[in-house]
Design a protein around this motif. Structure first.
Motif, mmCIF file in Angstrom:
data_model
loop_
_atom_site.group_PDB
_atom_site.id
_atom_site.type_symbol
_atom_site.label_atom_id
_atom_site.label_comp_id
_atom_site.label_asym_id
_atom_site.label_seq_id
_atom_site.Cartn_x
_atom_site.Cartn_y
_atom_site.Cartn_z
ATOM 1 N N LYS A 1 35.417 41.785 56.289
ATOM 2 C CA LYS A 1 33.632 41.708 55.398
ATOM 3 C C LYS A 1 33.630 39.901 55.736
ATOM 4 O O LYS A 1 31.940 40.079 56.129
ATOM 5 C CB LYS A 1 34.541 41.487 54.108
ATOM 6 C CG LYS A 1 34.490 42.137 53.050
ATOM 7 C CD LYS A 1 35.236 41.752 51.865
ATOM 8 C CE LYS A 1 33.396 41.308 50.818
ATOM 9 N NZ LYS A 1 34.165 41.407 49.297
ATOM 10 N N SER A 2 34.410 39.363 56.214
ATOM 11 C CA SER A 2 33.651 38.375 57.195
ATOM 12 C C SER A 2 32.959 38.570 58.564
ATOM 13 O O SER A 2 32.305 37.770 58.778
ATOM 14 C CB SER A 2 34.550 37.228 57.149
ATOM 15 O OG SER A 2 34.126 35.427 57.773
ATOM 16 N N GLU B 1 25.355 45.471 55.729
ATOM 17 C CA GLU B 1 24.786 44.321 54.710
ATOM 18 C C GLU B 1 26.113 45.385 53.948
ATOM 19 O O GLU B 1 27.070 44.565 52.676
ATOM 20 C CB GLU B 1 23.726 44.838 53.728
ATOM 21 C CG GLU B 1 22.884 44.424 54.923
ATOM 22 C CD GLU B 1 21.711 44.335 54.631
ATOM 23 O OE1 GLU B 1 20.969 45.660 54.165
ATOM 24 O OE2 GLU B 1 20.520 43.752 53.974
ATOM 25 N N ALA C 1 31.121 41.345 59.039
ATOM 26 C CA ALA C 1 30.682 41.912 59.141
ATOM 27 C C ALA C 1 29.587 40.826 58.835
ATOM 28 O O ALA C 1 28.321 41.089 58.695
ATOM 29 C CB ALA C 1 30.394 42.454 57.360
ATOM 30 N N ALA C 2 29.730 39.806 57.717
ATOM 31 C CA ALA C 2 28.500 38.781 57.020
ATOM 32 C C ALA C 2 28.067 38.255 58.297
ATOM 33 O O ALA C 2 26.952 37.303 58.593
ATOM 34 C CB ALA C 2 29.362 38.337 56.260
ATOM 35 N N ALA D 1 30.110 43.568 53.727
ATOM 36 C CA ALA D 1 30.126 42.583 53.506
ATOM 37 C C ALA D 1 29.418 41.700 52.562
ATOM 38 O O ALA D 1 30.593 41.414 51.543
ATOM 39 C CB ALA D 1 28.343 41.514 54.376
#
Length: 245
Positions: free
Chosen positions: A141-142, A129, A144-145, A132
């Motif tokens: 980041k992508s 969280e 993680a999301a 992201a």
């Protein structure tokens, strides 16, 4: 007065910085390291525990961890390679110790495995969280999301399994107290004969013999303690009860 206020503000800011979650990832490499170790732990602990679990829902959960985290770990490794980041090849000392505990424990290991998975997924959700939202690498980041919903789903699964499991499934076998309970508890027993002997021996008994498992899932036999032979029983929770035959 102004200087005092500045010092007070600085002190508060410092305190807040140290109160940040330990799993917050400050850099892409930090995220990769923590995410990889977490994913490896969830997969490896599930592989080790799977054959020692008694609750079928927990067995199914373990299989899903092996499948889902195996795929996520492979994807993370691929992304890390493209981003020129290092992926740890093994667990850190703390996680390795937990896997070793499951490896050496007598079955069933439902309670310790469930506790480990709850803690691991709470950490993973916090890590993913945070990255992201505030990560410093767009590709990670992508990732993680995209991975976060699966981690949250795992978290809901383990909470549901443990909430609906009978009390027996959440009790860690610990054959150390021969007075609790006063009588062995009936239930499906996954101890092998060798594991039963070992558990009884760990409770302070010697010369364990003539072990047979009755129709209530209780291992019964004889053993000696303080030079005296006594009937002995081991239930599926790991309770060792003397004089119960």
């Amino acid at each position: 007065m102004k200087n005092n206020l500045r010092l007070a503000s600085l002190s508060i800011a410092t305190a807040i910085s140290f109160a940040l979650p330990a799993l917050a990832a400050e850099t892409a490499q930090d995220f990769v390291t923590k995410a990889a170790i977490g994913g490896m732990f969830e997969e490896q602990s599930s592989k080790v525990a799977q054959d020692k679990l008694q609750n079928q829902s927990l067995k199914d959960f373990a299989q899903k961890m092996i499948s889902d985290h195996g795929a996520a770990n492979a994807k993370l490794e691929s992304i890390a390679g493209e981003q020129k980041l290092q992926v740890p090849s093994d667990l850190d000392a703390s996680h390795k110790s937990d896997v070793d505990k499951l490896q050496s424990a007598a079955a069933p290991v439902d309670a310790p495995y469930a506790d480990m998975q709850k803690a691991a997924h709470a950490d993973a959700v916090t890590l993913f969280e945070g990255y992201a939202k505030d990560g410093d690498n767009a590709v990670l980041k992508s990732f993680a999301a995209d991975t976060l919903p699966t981690l949250k789903m795992h978290q809901e699964m383990i909470d549901k399994v443990t909430a609906s499991a009978p009390a027996s499934d959440s009790t860690t076998p610990a054959a150390t107290d021969t007075s609790n309970p006063a009588a062995p508890v009936p239930g499906a027993n996954s101890f092998t004969e060798d594991q039963a002997k070992s558990a009884i021996a760990k409770a302070g008994y010697a010369d364990v013999s003539a072990l047979t498992k009755d129709d209530k899932g209780i291992w019964r036999g004889t053993a000696s303690k303080d030079g005296k032979s006594t009937p002995i029983a081991l239930d599926y929770q790991g309770n060792v009860v003397a004089g119960s035959n």
